[in-house]
Design a protein around this motif. Structure first.
Motif, PDB file in Angstrom:
ATOM      1  N   ILE A 139     -30.782   0.487 -19.819  1.00  0.00           N
ATOM      2  CA  ILE A 139     -30.466   1.901 -20.021  1.00  0.00           C
ATOM      3  C   ILE A 139     -31.244   2.451 -21.215  1.00  0.00           C
ATOM      4  N   LEU A 140     -31.440   1.624 -22.235  1.00  0.00           N
ATOM      5  CA  LEU A 140     -32.265   2.018 -23.381  1.00  0.00           C
ATOM      6  C   LEU A 140     -33.592   1.262 -23.323  1.00  0.00           C
ATOM      7  N   ALA A 141     -34.293   1.433 -22.214  1.00  0.00           N
ATOM      8  CA  ALA A 141     -35.556   0.716 -22.018  1.00  0.00           C
ATOM      9  C   ALA A 141     -36.643   1.276 -22.911  1.00  0.00           C
ATOM     10  N   LYS A 142     -37.567   0.392 -23.298  1.00  0.00           N
ATOM     11  CA  LYS A 142     -38.747   0.806 -24.058  1.00  0.00           C
ATOM     12  C   LYS A 142     -39.832   1.162 -23.040  1.00  0.00           C
ATOM     13  N   PHE A 143     -39.772   2.394 -22.554  1.00  0.00           N
ATOM     14  CA  PHE A 143     -40.705   2.825 -21.526  1.00  0.00           C
ATOM     15  C   PHE A 143     -42.101   3.011 -22.100  1.00  0.00           C
ATOM     16  N   GLN A 144     -43.108   2.658 -21.292  1.00  0.00           N
ATOM     17  CA  GLN A 144     -44.503   2.878 -21.661  1.00  0.00           C
ATOM     18  C   GLN A 144     -45.233   3.447 -20.457  1.00  0.00           C
ATOM     19  N   ARG A 145     -45.964   4.518 -20.669  1.00  0.00           N
ATOM     20  CA  ARG A 145     -46.690   5.148 -19.568  1.00  0.00           C
ATOM     21  C   ARG A 145     -47.712   4.192 -18.965  1.00  0.00           C
ATOM     22  N   GLY A 146     -47.734   4.145 -17.649  1.00  0.00           N
ATOM     23  CA  GLY A 146     -48.715   3.325 -16.956  1.00  0.00           C
ATOM     24  C   GLY A 146     -48.390   1.852 -16.898  1.00  0.00           C
ATOM     25  N   ALA A 147     -47.267   1.435 -17.518  1.00  0.00           N
ATOM     26  CA  ALA A 147     -46.924   0.012 -17.521  1.00  0.00           C
ATOM     27  C   ALA A 147     -46.502  -0.417 -16.118  1.00  0.00           C
ATOM     28  N   THR A 148     -46.931  -1.616 -15.729  1.00  0.00           N
ATOM     29  CA  THR A 148     -46.586  -2.135 -14.404  1.00  0.00           C
ATOM     30  C   THR A 148     -45.433  -3.126 -14.476  1.00  0.00           C
TER      31      THR A 148
END
Length: 639
Positions: free
Chosen positions: A524-533
């Motif tokens: 729920i509190l993910a460390k999102f990164q653009r373009g990450a697979t």
């Protein structure tokens, strides 16, 4: 604090720099190669004053050795001795070489050394260079010093640079290197007047002399913290029988507990452990791990207490853990209540850091009580498995548990929370800022513990259908949580929180719906990164805690004086207390906002209503508020 001026020392770099100048190397190249720690070469005054200081130190050393000729010789600038130039007067020569204080006879002798006869100027310069080089080599053997760890930074670094470092709490080279190794690449952050360039030059200089100092600058310092692999951090502190984390602690054979005084019959032991360290690891392994086999909050808390006890038993008591007596246990309690400074350090020193310590300071009674309860549990486990014959901590009384309203001193008022809520979304729009905003909303709205929120995944969310009070079909969201004691509960989730999470998933994942099966493992509190697979990782416990503390500090800076103190102290657990207090007591004048006690009890995961009821306003508070309303109406103002 005024930093005392200390005479600076000459190191081999100073001699190499001056030899290079004498031999004709251009000034900029020589500066960058040997003494760039002194500052920027573009600062002409700095270069000139540094060269003058070095020459003066050389001459003073020669005088101390009763070598006036050498003292005169090292003051001569060979760059001034060129063919086809008009010779200076004796006075001009003395001023140019800094020999005004020498006698006229000594000045004349130096002048002859420099210029000689009119037809031999070129050869005299070559001879002068040769003599100066020989003099510098002789002086280097005589006065050049290698830096030592106990040396004040002021005897090696420029006065301004040294003052800034010493003012930041690093008076010696040892303290400076310890900070660098402890904090890594950005060790200089927070030291006024030192930026990345100065910091890199300091490290270059320390690395040049690290064999003399006897301390190594770790390889981890060369890269930002986020680029370091676990094995690189693990290499920072070597395993030792010292104040190091449990995973780095080397048990001496004679104190490893393989022959502990109170070991039970090994033939009846249910553990494969051969020593106390292995027994502790078996105990920790009996606790339920976190998601994906990670260390759970329970394991982390229990490891901390076992670690402290083992380190104390071996390093302070000189005994195996399995040889501790009741008297030892009593001494240990006193130790935790008043530990030596060498055992204490900041909570922000991570386990890979050389500055890590097992304690932050004396344990408060409530914390000490919990520590002893956990240690009792360790020995109970070892006794039950027939590893030891008894539990020495069973005979030690626990500190009395203070009774107080749980949230009475760690709760934000409605007005303070409203101010904080207004600050959400004010930071620059990026994934980290949005994650912090969402974390604060979740903590306040749900009453979850920090670890419970960090461990929460989209797959723990579920929607239920029900009929409301008017019989209309409705639906709601629940989050299934595993809390203390491995007890599970379901906590209601506000629809707005789901929408915020959905907006983040829409940016970074294939599906925006948090309830979609493909999102089940997404934190729920993910460390999102653009373009990450790859699957986004969860925010760490310490990362969440620090982010909230940092945000509260920023809010406090903008708040009024009356509220700033409380807001600055606020932590993730304050938001849990605030949830409970606000939900149970309701906003003043709005009794319809009060949430039933049993609902709040479930949200918090308390075992009994009595614990949850401690968040209710105390009888004294209720009396004061009620009488305040009466006084406002019934007592007329004084005339």
């Amino acid at each position: 604090m005024k930093i005392p001026n200390r005479p600076r020392k000459l190191h081999s770099g100073h001699f190499a720099f001056m030899r290079a100048l004498v031999e004709g190397l251009d000034e900029k190249t020589a500066w960058e190669r040997y003494v760039r720690i002194e500052g920027e070469h573009s600062d002409a005054r700095k270069v000139k004053s540094t060269i003058a200081w070095i020459r003066a130190e050389f001459a003073a050393a020669a005088r101390r050795e009763a070598k006036p000729g050498t003292a005169r010789l090292v003051l001569i600038d060979t760059a001034l001795i060129k063919d086809d130039v008009v010779r200076p007067t004796l006075a001009e020569f003395a001023a140019a070489t800094g020999m005004e204080d020498f006698s006229e006879a000594e000045q004349a002798e130096a002048y002859r050394d420099a210029y000689g006869g009119p037809s031999r100027r070129g050869s005299r310069r070559a001879q002068l260079v040769k003599r100066q080089i020989a003099a510098l080599r002789w002086l280097e053997k005589l006065v050049a010093r290698a830096p030592q760890p106990a040396d004040p930074v002021g005897v090696w670094l420029t006065p301004k640079l040294a003052e800034r470092i010493e003012s930041a709490g690093m008076p010696t080279l040892f303290a400076l290197i310890e900070r660098i190794n402890s904090l890594g690449a950005r060790w200089w952050v927070g030291i006024p007047g030192i930026g990345g360039l100065k910091a890199s030059r300091i490290i270059e200089w320390l690395q040049l002399y690290q064999s003399d100092i006897g301390m190594t600058i770790g390889a981890h310092v060369s890269k930002p913290r986020m680029q370091l692999a676990d094995f690189e951090l693990a290499a920072v502190v070597a395993p030792a029988t010292a104040l190091v984390p449990l995973e780095k602690f080397l048990l001496p054979r004679e104190l490893d507990g393989s022959a502990g005084a109170f070991r039970a019959d090994a033939r009846l032991c249910l553990l494969a452990a051969k020593n106390d360290y292995e027994a502790i690891m078996a105990w920790l392994g009996s606790k339920k791990p976190g998601p994906g086999g990670t260390e759970s909050p329970t394991q982390r808390s229990y490891r901390k207490e076992a670690e402290r006890l083992l380190l104390w038993a071996v390093l302070e008591r000189k005994k195996p853990l399995s040889s501790l007596t009741v008297e030892d246990a009593q001494v240990y309690v006193k130790f935790l209540a008043d530990p030596p400074a060498s055992w204490c350090g900041s909570r922000y020193n991570q386990r890979w850091s050389p500055k890590w310590r097992p304690l932050e300071g004396p344990l408060k009674p409530a914390v000490l009580r919990q520590s002893l309860i956990i240690v009792r549990g360790l020995y109970s486990f070892l006794r039950d498995q027939n590893y030891v014959v008894g539990n020495p901590f069973k005979a030690v009384p626990l500190p009395r548990e203070a009774s107080r309203a749980l949230g009475s001193r760690r709760t934000l008022t409605f007005q303070q929370w409203e101010f904080i809520r207004q600050q959400l979304g004010q930071d620059p729009d990026n994934a980290a800022a949005r994650r912090c905003d969402r974390a604060i909303r979740w903590l306040y709205a749900s009453g979850l513990r920090l670890a419970e929120l960090v461990d929460a995944r989209c797959g723990h969310l579920r929607r239920i259908q029900f009929s409301d009070a008017e019989g209309k079909a409705s639906s709601g969201l629940l989050l299934d949580v595993t809390g203390k004691g491995e007890k599970t509960r379901s906590v209601p989730v506000a629809q707005i929180l789901l929408e915020e999470l959905s907006a983040e998933l829409a940016i970074h994942c294939s599906h925006s719906d948090p309830l979609h099966p493909e999102n089940s493992a997404v934190p729920i509190l993910a460390k999102f990164q653009r373009g990450a697979t790859a699957l986004p990782t969860a925010w760490s416990h310490s990362g969440l805690y620090k982010a909230v503390r940092r945000f509260m500090g920023q809010c406090a800076d903008r708040a009024g004086e009356a509220d700033a103190i409380a807001i600055r102290k606020a932590t993730t657990h304050w938001l849990r207390h605030t949830h409970a207090s606000h939900a149970l007591n309701g906003e003043p004048g709005k009794p319809e906002m009060r949430v039933p006690l049993v609902v709040v009890k479930n949200n918090l995961g308390h075992a009994s209503l009595a614990t949850t009821s401690l968040y209710l306003a105390t009888q004294e508070e209720a009396q004061i508020q009620a009488m305040g309303q009466f006084w406002a109406k019934e007592i007329p103002p004084a005339r």
